[in-house]
Scaffold this motif. Structure first.
Motif, mmCIF file in Angstrom:
data_model
loop_
_atom_site.group_PDB
_atom_site.id
_atom_site.type_symbol
_atom_site.label_atom_id
_atom_site.label_comp_id
_atom_site.label_asym_id
_atom_site.label_seq_id
_atom_site.Cartn_x
_atom_site.Cartn_y
_atom_site.Cartn_z
ATOM 1 N N ASN A 89 -20.429 88.656 -4.572
ATOM 2 C CA ASN A 89 -19.856 89.827 -5.246
ATOM 3 C C ASN A 89 -19.696 89.578 -6.744
ATOM 4 O OD1 ASN A 89 -16.858 91.468 -5.639
ATOM 5 N ND2 ASN A 89 -18.610 92.542 -4.798
ATOM 6 N N LEU B 255 -26.967 87.072 2.876
ATOM 7 C CA LEU B 255 -26.952 87.072 4.341
ATOM 8 C C LEU B 255 -28.216 86.498 4.969
ATOM 9 C CD1 LEU B 255 -25.284 90.509 5.110
ATOM 10 C CD2 LEU B 255 -24.282 88.227 5.260
ATOM 11 N N GLU B 256 -29.382 86.971 4.493
ATOM 12 C CA GLU B 256 -30.617 86.550 5.145
ATOM 13 C C GLU B 256 -30.796 85.034 5.032
ATOM 14 O OE1 GLU B 256 -33.907 89.007 4.059
ATOM 15 O OE2 GLU B 256 -35.298 87.686 5.128
ATOM 16 N N ARG C 131 -35.043 95.071 13.187
ATOM 17 C CA ARG C 131 -36.484 95.205 12.976
ATOM 18 C C ARG C 131 -37.087 96.209 13.938
ATOM 19 N NH1 ARG C 131 -36.935 92.574 8.088
ATOM 20 N NH2 ARG C 131 -35.304 91.011 8.194
ATOM 21 N N GLY D 215 -18.909 85.815 0.406
ATOM 22 C CA GLY D 215 -18.716 87.196 -0.043
ATOM 23 C C GLY D 215 -18.240 87.253 -1.485
ATOM 24 N N VAL D 216 -17.270 86.407 -1.830
ATOM 25 C CA VAL D 216 -16.729 86.412 -3.191
ATOM 26 C C VAL D 216 -17.804 85.951 -4.180
ATOM 27 C CG1 VAL D 216 -15.063 85.360 -4.751
ATOM 28 C CG2 VAL D 216 -14.336 86.077 -2.485
ATOM 29 N N ALA E 175 -37.327 86.541 15.234
ATOM 30 C CA ALA E 175 -35.952 86.639 15.730
ATOM 31 C C ALA E 175 -35.908 86.494 17.247
ATOM 32 C CB ALA E 175 -35.334 87.960 15.290
ATOM 33 N N GLY F 260 -29.172 86.608 15.852
ATOM 34 C CA GLY F 260 -30.586 86.739 16.173
ATOM 35 C C GLY F 260 -30.864 88.097 16.781
ATOM 36 N N LEU G 75 -8.145 85.307 2.725
ATOM 37 C CA LEU G 75 -7.917 83.858 2.689
ATOM 38 C C LEU G 75 -6.425 83.562 2.638
ATOM 39 C CD1 LEU G 75 -10.647 82.407 0.326
ATOM 40 C CD2 LEU G 75 -10.443 82.219 2.794
ATOM 41 N N LEU H 17 -28.992 78.748 8.963
ATOM 42 C CA LEU H 17 -28.173 78.401 10.131
ATOM 43 C C LEU H 17 -29.008 78.419 11.395
ATOM 44 C CD1 LEU H 17 -24.700 80.141 9.733
ATOM 45 C CD2 LEU H 17 -25.143 77.718 10.092
ATOM 46 N N VAL I 226 -33.231 91.128 15.536
ATOM 47 C CA VAL I 226 -34.274 91.721 16.396
ATOM 48 C C VAL I 226 -34.121 93.232 16.411
ATOM 49 C CG1 VAL I 226 -35.113 91.958 18.758
ATOM 50 C CG2 VAL I 226 -34.483 89.714 17.922
ATOM 51 N N PHE J 50 -17.036 82.648 5.337
ATOM 52 C CA PHE J 50 -17.795 83.849 5.014
ATOM 53 C C PHE J 50 -17.197 84.538 3.792
ATOM 54 C CE2 PHE J 50 -19.104 88.193 5.176
ATOM 55 C CZ PHE J 50 -20.440 88.065 5.464
ATOM 56 N N ALA J 51 -15.858 84.510 3.711
ATOM 57 C CA ALA J 51 -15.180 85.107 2.558
ATOM 58 C C ALA J 51 -15.640 84.428 1.270
ATOM 59 C CB ALA J 51 -13.671 85.009 2.711
ATOM 60 N N LEU K 1 -18.579 76.431 12.224
ATOM 61 C CA LEU K 1 -19.637 77.174 11.551
ATOM 62 C C LEU K 1 -19.251 77.424 10.112
ATOM 63 C CD1 LEU K 1 -21.012 80.100 13.700
ATOM 64 C CD2 LEU K 1 -22.179 78.060 12.924
ATOM 65 N N ALA L 41 -41.260 89.886 11.926
ATOM 66 C CA ALA L 41 -39.827 89.600 11.912
ATOM 67 C C ALA L 41 -39.215 89.725 13.298
ATOM 68 C CB ALA L 41 -39.127 90.535 10.941
ATOM 69 N N ILE M 102 -14.974 82.614 9.619
ATOM 70 C CA ILE M 102 -14.869 83.867 8.871
ATOM 71 C C ILE M 102 -14.365 83.603 7.451
ATOM 72 C CG2 ILE M 102 -13.743 86.121 8.795
ATOM 73 C CD1 ILE M 102 -15.775 85.920 11.003
ATOM 74 N N ALA M 103 -13.467 82.616 7.303
ATOM 75 C CA ALA M 103 -12.952 82.317 5.967
ATOM 76 C C ALA M 103 -14.055 81.784 5.063
ATOM 77 C CB ALA M 103 -11.804 81.326 6.060
ATOM 78 N N PHE N 78 -11.465 89.703 0.059
ATOM 79 C CA PHE N 78 -11.700 88.404 0.695
ATOM 80 C C PHE N 78 -10.630 87.390 0.286
ATOM 81 C CE2 PHE N 78 -16.324 89.669 1.198
ATOM 82 C CZ PHE N 78 -16.206 89.829 2.558
ATOM 83 N N PHE O 13 -20.430 79.729 6.846
ATOM 84 C CA PHE O 13 -21.294 80.691 6.174
ATOM 85 C C PHE O 13 -21.186 80.509 4.676
ATOM 86 C CE2 PHE O 13 -19.807 82.668 10.111
ATOM 87 C CZ PHE O 13 -21.017 82.769 10.751
ATOM 88 N N LEU P 20 -4.857 84.166 5.970
ATOM 89 C CA LEU P 20 -5.228 83.125 6.931
ATOM 90 C C LEU P 20 -4.512 81.807 6.641
ATOM 91 C CD1 LEU P 20 -9.027 83.678 7.503
ATOM 92 C CD2 LEU P 20 -7.151 84.074 9.072
ATOM 93 N N SER Q 279 -14.276 91.090 -3.508
ATOM 94 C CA SER Q 279 -13.729 89.784 -3.859
ATOM 95 C C SER Q 279 -12.229 89.746 -3.641
ATOM 96 C CB SER Q 279 -14.034 89.450 -5.312
ATOM 97 O OG SER Q 279 -15.403 89.201 -5.452
ATOM 98 N N PHE R 47 -28.390 83.258 7.388
ATOM 99 C CA PHE R 47 -28.788 83.340 8.798
ATOM 100 C C PHE R 47 -30.010 82.475 9.069
ATOM 101 C CE2 PHE R 47 -26.958 87.877 8.916
ATOM 102 C CZ PHE R 47 -25.699 87.340 8.890
#
Lengths: 343, 290
Positions: free
Chosen positions: A150, A253-254, B102, A146-147, A314, B95, B270, A260, B99, A142-143, A62, A310, A139-140, B266, A64, B273, B263, A257
């Motif tokens: 930000n 985020l929206e 909302r 995020g960076v 979902a 999801g 990294l 994806l 839900v 995702f980082a 995955l 919405a 998750i990485a 994160f 993000f 990790l 930042s 999501f």
């Protein structure tokens, strides 16, 4: 998701989605002004979902982080094409860094540059990120998102910060967006049937056996990450020319999501899945929006309470996953349906 | 200075509670339950909406509601997704999260709801000339109590043994007689209780509840469980603690640059990790497809 993905070139696998896309753009996109706008943004989202398909669908990891590539692509394309006086105004208001004001190029050159810059960022970050496996990798990435969010949200020297950059020139012609989407389909199709695509799917199916066959997981994932980063950058760039603005919040985020979920709902293992997912979710969203506003849908007037749209989108999404965890297409490529079905 | 250290520890403790809730569910079913955020949110709403009742009553009610929602998630969605690809489960939890957001928006409105929950826990007191906020001390005391209780539960009881066994190897645990459905329900129930505790601490500090109230802490705790080591509950708690402490310290140290705290956090994640891909408490590398 298992055991899917094409290896041999098949003209119907490639032409099917392209023809459907052309028909959709022609009939839906040409119907009315509001439908045209929706079709245009759906085409951008589709390119983004294709980018995700190349990496997420083939590698099973995955990501993000693609939101960050779309963000960068959109930023580059918007900054290179927005009129100088608007950027100058932004300078007065937000202390924009001076050398960023004057550059000005043609929209299509800007799109190519935005794909290239995103690919470069994907290459640099991928060298680190692709060493990781499993959940840590998700998750990485995702980082990374995020960076990017930000920094762009808070730094007013490099961009509009939390505000929108207006005046980005529009691509008003559906067919140009369609052409870009079709080019993306062709590129993605050839990546998927190439050696890179096949070895990547091998690492998805068995992360132990693939290295034993001499595949470097790191290398194939990195190449796919760079290619899909470039396509995500293109999608972001296209979107800035459809929306006419660049705003950091659009790619957080929206956005992540939604894109994806379009991929997963359609079926992450195929281009056909990306197409079905993007247009199913867009269509459901649109029909519900019309119901919310009490407009007739195909002549039938059904009203649903305001704000329930919405929830229903979902919910549909969760229900599709419960019904078929491989997505609507189950990861299969487009085929002309046969009358006689085997089992 | 003392206040900053206390703030860092209390934030770390708070995040470790949230991470533990996520880690419990992840351990038994390899599910990253993104909708944990909505458990925290519903608990916070319940606390605020029952603020006029005595605190004890309000707390019991909150725990009941949160556990109910947690079990509802498991029965209605996750039970049907058992055994599918973890990536699909993660996306399904997104999801579900949307839900519920909302639904909360429809039920409670998009504007923040607020009420004074346990107002006597706000303000500050003086020790040796230093002024210290009550809430940071209360948070630390609460967190230590809950962590000790969880530690007891996980290390000393039969349920805890089953949870640890299932985290280590779910299939073998089943073969040895662990009842999977019951155990997974128990894990969800416990994560609901933990979410209620997190919500209590959060609400004391910030009683403005919106539908997205639990989102931020959940994302950061997710990052926490990954750097701590997703395979173990201890790793989850430790990782959450580290994220909380680092974030709080960054906010203190960076001064005007604090907008970039995320930042730096994160980037640190990294780096951790890259040095230890399996998390700080991992033993060797393990390949897992998510």
């Amino acid at each position: 998701m298992k055991h899917s993905g094409v290896t041999k070139f098949s003209i119907q696998n490639l032409l099917g989605p392209i023809i459907i896309l052309i028909l959709l753009t022609h009939f839906v996109g040409g119907a009315s002004t509001s439908l045209q706008l929706i079709t245009q943004s759906a085409l951008c989202l589709f390119v983004m979902v294709l980018a995700l398909q190349v990496f997420v669908g083939n590698s099973g990891v995955l990501s993000f982080g693609h939101g960050a590539f779309a963000l960068i692509g959109s930023y580059v394309s918007a900054m290179l094409t927005a009129p100088v006086n608007i950027k100058d105004n932004a300078l007065a208001m937000n202390q924009l860094w001076e050398p960023l004001i004057s550059p000005q190029v043609n929209i299509y050159v800007a799109l190519v540059i935005s794909a290239a810059v995103s690919a470069l960022v994907a290459a640099i970050t991928g060298v680190f990120l692709m060493r990781l496996n499993g959940l840590a990798a998700g998750i990485a990435t995702f980082a990374l998102l995020g960076v990017a969010y930000n920094v762009f949200f808070n730094n007013k020297k490099i961009g509009p910060g939390s505000q929108a950059l207006p005046g980005v020139p529009l691509i008003e012609n559906n067919w140009i967006l369609l052409l870009l989407a079709v080019i993306s389909i062709i590129i993605v199709y050839f990546i998927n049937i190439s050696k890179i695509g096949r070895t990547l799917r091998a690492t998805r199916e068995d992360a132990m056996a693939a290295p034993a066959l001499g595949i470097s997981i790191f290398k194939v994932r990195l190449i796919a990450f760079i290619l899909s980063g470039a396509i995500a950058g293109l999608a972001g760039g296209m979107y800035s020319h459809v929306a006419g603005t660049f705003q950091v919040q659009d790619y957080y985020l929206e956005f992540t999501f939604i894109t994806l979920s379009m991929l997963i709902v359609g079926g992450s293992a195929s281009i056909w899945g990306a197409l079905v997912g993007t247009f199913t979710i867009t269509a459901i969203g649109q029909v519900l929006l019309m119901m919310e506003q009490d407009l007739p849908v195909f002549g039938i007037q059904v009203q649903i309470p305001l704000g329930s749209r919405a929830v229903i989108i979902a919910l549909t999404f969760v229900v599709v996953l419960l019904w078929r965890s491989g997505g609507i297409t189950n990861g299969k490529e487009f085929r002309i349906p046969k009358l006689k079905r085997k089992s | 200075m003392v206040q900053s250290i206390l703030d860092a520890i209390s934030l770390g403790g708070l995040y470790s509670l949230a991470a533990l809730g996520l880690g419990l569910v992840f351990g038994v079913m390899r599910l990253v339950n993104f909708a944990h955020a909505e458990l925290i949110t519903i608990a916070a709403y319940t606390l605020v909406l029952t603020a006029q009742f005595p605190l004890a009553l309000s707390l019991i009610f909150t725990v009941l509601v949160t556990v109910f929602v947690a079990l509802l998630m498991e029965f209605s969605v996750y039970r049907r997704l058992r055994g599918v690809n973890p990536a699909v489960m993660l996306i399904a939890s997104f999801g579900l999260s949307i839900v519920l957001q909302r639904v909360y928006e429809l039920m409670f409105g998009a504007l923040p709801r607020s009420a004074a929950v346990a107002p006597f826990l706000r303000g500050d007191f003086k020790v040796a000339g230093l002024s210290i906020t009550i809430s940071s001390v209360i948070t630390i005391v609460l967190t230590i109590t809950i962590l000790l209780a969880m530690g007891y539960l996980v290390e000393k009881t039969s349920l805890g043994l089953q949870l640890r066994a299932a985290s280590a190897d779910f299939k073998t645990a089943r073969l040895l007689g662990v009842r999977s459905n019951r155990l997974i329900s128990a894990a969800f129930g416990l994560s609901g209780v933990l979410a209620a505790c997190v919500a209590l601490i959060l609400v004391i500090q910030n009683p403005q509840i919106s539908p997205y109230y639990g989102l931020n802490i959940t994302i950061l705790s997710l990052v926490g469980i990954v750097i701590g080591g997703i395979a173990s509950l201890r790793g989850a708690a430790l990782g959450g603690f580290i994220v909380g402490v680092v974030l709080s310290s960054l906010n203190t140290l960076l001064g005007n640059g604090r907008v970039y705290a995320y930042s730096w956090l994160f980037i640190l994640v990294l780096v951790i990790l890259l040095v230890r891909p399996g998390g700080l408490l991992s033993k060797g590398s393990e390949l897992e497809r998510v």
